[in-house]
Design a protein around this motif. Structure first.
Motif, PDB file in Angstrom:
ATOM      1  N   THR A  12       0.815  -1.227   0.000  1.00  0.00           N
ATOM      2  CA  THR A  12       0.000   0.000   0.000  1.00  0.00           C
ATOM      3  C   THR A  12       0.844   1.270   0.000  1.00  0.00           C
ATOM      4  OG1 THR A  12      -0.232  -0.158   2.416  1.00  0.00           O
ATOM      5  CG2 THR A  12      -2.009  -1.076   1.079  1.00  0.00           C
ATOM      6  N   ILE A  13       1.991   1.261   0.624  1.00  0.00           N
ATOM      7  CA  ILE A  13       2.826   2.472   0.681  1.00  0.00           C
ATOM      8  C   ILE A  13       3.779   2.553  -0.502  1.00  0.00           C
ATOM      9  CG2 ILE A  13       4.627   3.664   2.008  1.00  0.00           C
ATOM     10  CD1 ILE A  13       3.279   2.633   4.532  1.00  0.00           C
ATOM     11  N   SER A  14       4.369   1.440  -0.914  1.00  0.00           N
ATOM     12  CA  SER A  14       5.403   1.451  -1.944  1.00  0.00           C
ATOM     13  C   SER A  14       4.874   1.676  -3.351  1.00  0.00           C
ATOM     14  CB  SER A  14       6.174   0.132  -1.927  1.00  0.00           C
ATOM     15  OG  SER A  14       5.337  -0.930  -2.373  1.00  0.00           O
ATOM     16  N   GLY A  15       3.648   1.264  -3.594  1.00  0.00           N
ATOM     17  CA  GLY A  15       3.108   1.366  -4.944  1.00  0.00           C
ATOM     18  C   GLY A  15       3.522   0.220  -5.841  1.00  0.00           C
ATOM     19  N   ASN A  20       3.910 -10.398  -2.323  1.00  0.00           N
ATOM     20  CA  ASN A  20       4.746 -11.235  -1.452  1.00  0.00           C
ATOM     21  C   ASN A  20       6.187 -10.749  -1.566  1.00  0.00           C
ATOM     22  OD1 ASN A  20       6.329 -12.882  -3.403  1.00  0.00           O
ATOM     23  ND2 ASN A  20       4.321 -13.696  -3.979  1.00  0.00           N
ATOM     24  N   VAL A  21       7.012 -11.138  -0.604  1.00  0.00           N
ATOM     25  CA  VAL A  21       8.383 -10.639  -0.517  1.00  0.00           C
ATOM     26  C   VAL A  21       9.199 -10.965  -1.761  1.00  0.00           C
ATOM     27  CG1 VAL A  21      10.545 -10.809   0.792  1.00  0.00           C
ATOM     28  CG2 VAL A  21       8.368 -10.663   2.011  1.00  0.00           C
ATOM     29  N   GLN A  22       9.115 -12.178  -2.251  1.00  0.00           N
ATOM     30  CA  GLN A  22       9.884 -12.570  -3.433  1.00  0.00           C
ATOM     31  C   GLN A  22       9.519 -11.709  -4.636  1.00  0.00           C
ATOM     32  OE1 GLN A  22      12.423 -15.061  -3.668  1.00  0.00           O
ATOM     33  NE2 GLN A  22      12.766 -13.939  -5.559  1.00  0.00           N
ATOM     34  N   ALA A  23       8.221 -11.520  -4.847  1.00  0.00           N
ATOM     35  CA  ALA A  23       7.769 -10.715  -5.986  1.00  0.00           C
ATOM     36  C   ALA A  23       8.204  -9.258  -5.830  1.00  0.00           C
ATOM     37  CB  ALA A  23       6.260 -10.820  -6.143  1.00  0.00           C
ATOM     38  N   ALA A  24       8.218  -8.740  -4.590  1.00  0.00           N
ATOM     39  CA  ALA A  24       8.648  -7.363  -4.354  1.00  0.00           C
ATOM     40  C   ALA A  24      10.129  -7.200  -4.691  1.00  0.00           C
ATOM     41  CB  ALA A  24       8.393  -6.968  -2.902  1.00  0.00           C
ATOM     42  N   ILE A  25      10.948  -8.155  -4.251  1.00  0.00           N
ATOM     43  CA  ILE A  25      12.385  -8.102  -4.559  1.00  0.00           C
ATOM     44  C   ILE A  25      12.602  -8.185  -6.066  1.00  0.00           C
ATOM     45  CG2 ILE A  25      14.569  -9.364  -4.337  1.00  0.00           C
ATOM     46  CD1 ILE A  25      13.614 -10.136  -1.473  1.00  0.00           C
ATOM     47  N   ASP A  26      11.895  -9.103  -6.724  1.00  0.00           N
ATOM     48  CA  ASP A  26      12.040  -9.254  -8.172  1.00  0.00           C
ATOM     49  C   ASP A  26      11.596  -7.992  -8.909  1.00  0.00           C
ATOM     50  OD1 ASP A  26      13.003 -11.806  -7.752  1.00  0.00           O
ATOM     51  OD2 ASP A  26      11.097 -12.799  -8.243  1.00  0.00           O
ATOM     52  N   GLU A  27      10.514  -7.364  -8.438  1.00  0.00           N
ATOM     53  CA  GLU A  27      10.008  -6.152  -9.081  1.00  0.00           C
ATOM     54  C   GLU A  27      10.997  -4.991  -8.932  1.00  0.00           C
ATOM     55  OE1 GLU A  27       6.024  -3.300  -8.901  1.00  0.00           O
ATOM     56  OE2 GLU A  27       5.966  -5.280  -7.956  1.00  0.00           O
ATOM     57  N   ILE A  28      11.574  -4.841  -7.744  1.00  0.00           N
ATOM     58  CA  ILE A  28      12.569  -3.780  -7.515  1.00  0.00           C
ATOM     59  C   ILE A  28      13.808  -4.031  -8.366  1.00  0.00           C
ATOM     60  CG2 ILE A  28      14.150  -2.784  -5.812  1.00  0.00           C
ATOM     61  CD1 ILE A  28      11.896  -3.303  -3.729  1.00  0.00           C
ATOM     62  N   ASN A  29      14.257  -5.281  -8.418  1.00  0.00           N
ATOM     63  CA  ASN A  29      15.429  -5.629  -9.213  1.00  0.00           C
ATOM     64  C   ASN A  29      15.215  -5.321 -10.693  1.00  0.00           C
ATOM     65  OD1 ASN A  29      18.098  -6.849  -9.435  1.00  0.00           O
ATOM     66  ND2 ASN A  29      17.038  -8.493 -10.519  1.00  0.00           N
ATOM     67  N   ALA A  30      14.048  -5.652 -11.206  1.00  0.00           N
ATOM     68  CA  ALA A  30      13.747  -5.391 -12.619  1.00  0.00           C
ATOM     69  C   ALA A  30      13.717  -3.889 -12.900  1.00  0.00           C
ATOM     70  CB  ALA A  30      12.427  -6.040 -13.009  1.00  0.00           C
ATOM     71  N   ALA A  31      13.181  -3.122 -11.962  1.00  0.00           N
ATOM     72  CA  ALA A  31      13.084  -1.668 -12.144  1.00  0.00           C
ATOM     73  C   ALA A  31      14.458  -1.007 -12.077  1.00  0.00           C
ATOM     74  CB  ALA A  31      12.160  -1.069 -11.090  1.00  0.00           C
ATOM     75  N   ALA A  32      15.374  -1.574 -11.265  1.00  0.00           N
ATOM     76  CA  ALA A  32      16.694  -0.974 -11.092  1.00  0.00           C
ATOM     77  C   ALA A  32      17.572  -1.167 -12.312  1.00  0.00           C
ATOM     78  CB  ALA A  32      17.382  -1.575  -9.867  1.00  0.00           C
ATOM     79  N   GLY A  33      17.321  -2.203 -13.052  1.00  0.00           N
ATOM     80  CA  GLY A  33      18.167  -2.472 -14.214  1.00  0.00           C
ATOM     81  C   GLY A  33      19.522  -2.963 -13.772  1.00  0.00           C
ATOM     82  N   THR A  34      20.526  -2.781 -14.603  1.00  0.00           N
ATOM     83  CA  THR A  34      21.868  -3.240 -14.286  1.00  0.00           C
ATOM     84  C   THR A  34      22.626  -2.114 -13.606  1.00  0.00           C
ATOM     85  OG1 THR A  34      21.827  -4.660 -16.219  1.00  0.00           O
ATOM     86  CG2 THR A  34      23.971  -4.223 -15.250  1.00  0.00           C
ATOM     87  N   VAL A  35      22.984  -2.346 -12.356  1.00  0.00           N
ATOM     88  CA  VAL A  35      23.791  -1.379 -11.608  1.00  0.00           C
ATOM     89  C   VAL A  35      25.041  -2.094 -11.123  1.00  0.00           C
ATOM     90  CG1 VAL A  35      21.811   0.018 -10.897  1.00  0.00           C
ATOM     91  CG2 VAL A  35      22.604  -1.833  -9.423  1.00  0.00           C
ATOM     92  N   SER A  36      26.108  -1.331 -10.884  1.00  0.00           N
ATOM     93  CA  SER A  36      27.330  -1.945 -10.375  1.00  0.00           C
ATOM     94  C   SER A  36      28.090  -0.957  -9.511  1.00  0.00           C
ATOM     95  CB  SER A  36      28.217  -2.425 -11.523  1.00  0.00           C
ATOM     96  OG  SER A  36      28.724  -1.328 -12.256  1.00  0.00           O
ATOM     97  N   LEU A  37      28.908  -1.508  -8.637  1.00  0.00           N
ATOM     98  CA  LEU A  37      29.805  -0.720  -7.808  1.00  0.00           C
ATOM     99  C   LEU A  37      31.187  -1.340  -7.950  1.00  0.00           C
ATOM    100  CD1 LEU A  37      29.934   1.632  -5.765  1.00  0.00           C
ATOM    101  CD2 LEU A  37      29.651  -0.077  -3.958  1.00  0.00           C
ATOM    102  N   THR A  38      32.145  -0.560  -8.467  1.00  0.00           N
ATOM    103  CA  THR A  38      33.480  -1.072  -8.759  1.00  0.00           C
ATOM    104  C   THR A  38      34.513  -0.372  -7.891  1.00  0.00           C
ATOM    105  OG1 THR A  38      32.823  -1.422 -11.054  1.00  0.00           O
ATOM    106  CG2 THR A  38      35.184  -1.414 -10.596  1.00  0.00           C
ATOM    107  N   ASP A  39      35.310  -1.160  -7.181  1.00  0.00           N
ATOM    108  CA  ASP A  39      36.406  -0.622  -6.377  1.00  0.00           C
ATOM    109  C   ASP A  39      37.561  -0.300  -7.320  1.00  0.00           C
ATOM    110  OD1 ASP A  39      38.515  -0.086  -4.643  1.00  0.00           O
ATOM    111  OD2 ASP A  39      38.166  -1.860  -3.396  1.00  0.00           O
TER     112      ASP A  39
END
Length: 133
Positions: A12-15, A20-39
């Motif tokens: 209700t708050i996130s939109g 369920n938790v798995q679907a929420a994680i998958d949805e956020i991951n798909a929206a973020a696209g490919t991100v990286s952090l390189t040392d």
């Protein structure tokens, strides 16, 4: 069950569409696209967002503390400024209010007690007994 797919998620708050938790994680991951952090190995990191934009982040934890081997340590902060920290007995204050000693640092207190005690020795006889002189 303890799987992420079986645990409900209140969207209700996130939109998010996920319920369920798995679907929420998958949805956020798909929206973020490919991100990286390189040392980069030089105290900086390159963050690449989903759009391919690179942002260099400076590491603010580049301070060091070096043991000088003589009871002192040299602290160098992120800006390169140094400060020597002393842990020697002479640099540590001593509260003499209860003891009656004149000393105001640990080194002086030890020296004052030693001088008042005279020449003393404790010898381990190797058989569970000690000779105190």
């Amino acid at each position: 069950s303890t799987t992420a797919a079986s645990n409900p998620y209140d969207n209700t708050i996130s939109g998010l569409a996920a319920t369920n938790v798995q679907a929420a994680i998958d949805e956020i991951n798909a929206a973020a696209g490919t991100v990286s952090l390189t040392d980069n190995g030089d105290g900086t990191y390159d963050f690449t967002d989903a759009g391919g934009n690179v942002t260099t982040i400076a590491d603010t934890s580049l301070s060091t503390l070096v043991d000088n081997g003589d009871g002192t340590y040299t602290y160098t902060d992120e800006g390169g400024a140094t400060q020597v920290i002393s842990t020697t007995a002479a640099s540590n204050p001593y509260d003499n209010t209860a003891s009656g000693l004149a000393a105001t640092d640990v080194q002086a207190a030890i020296d004052e007690i030693n001088a008042a005690a005279g020449t003393v020795s404790l010898v381990d006889n190797g058989d569970g007994t000690y000779d105190f002189t």
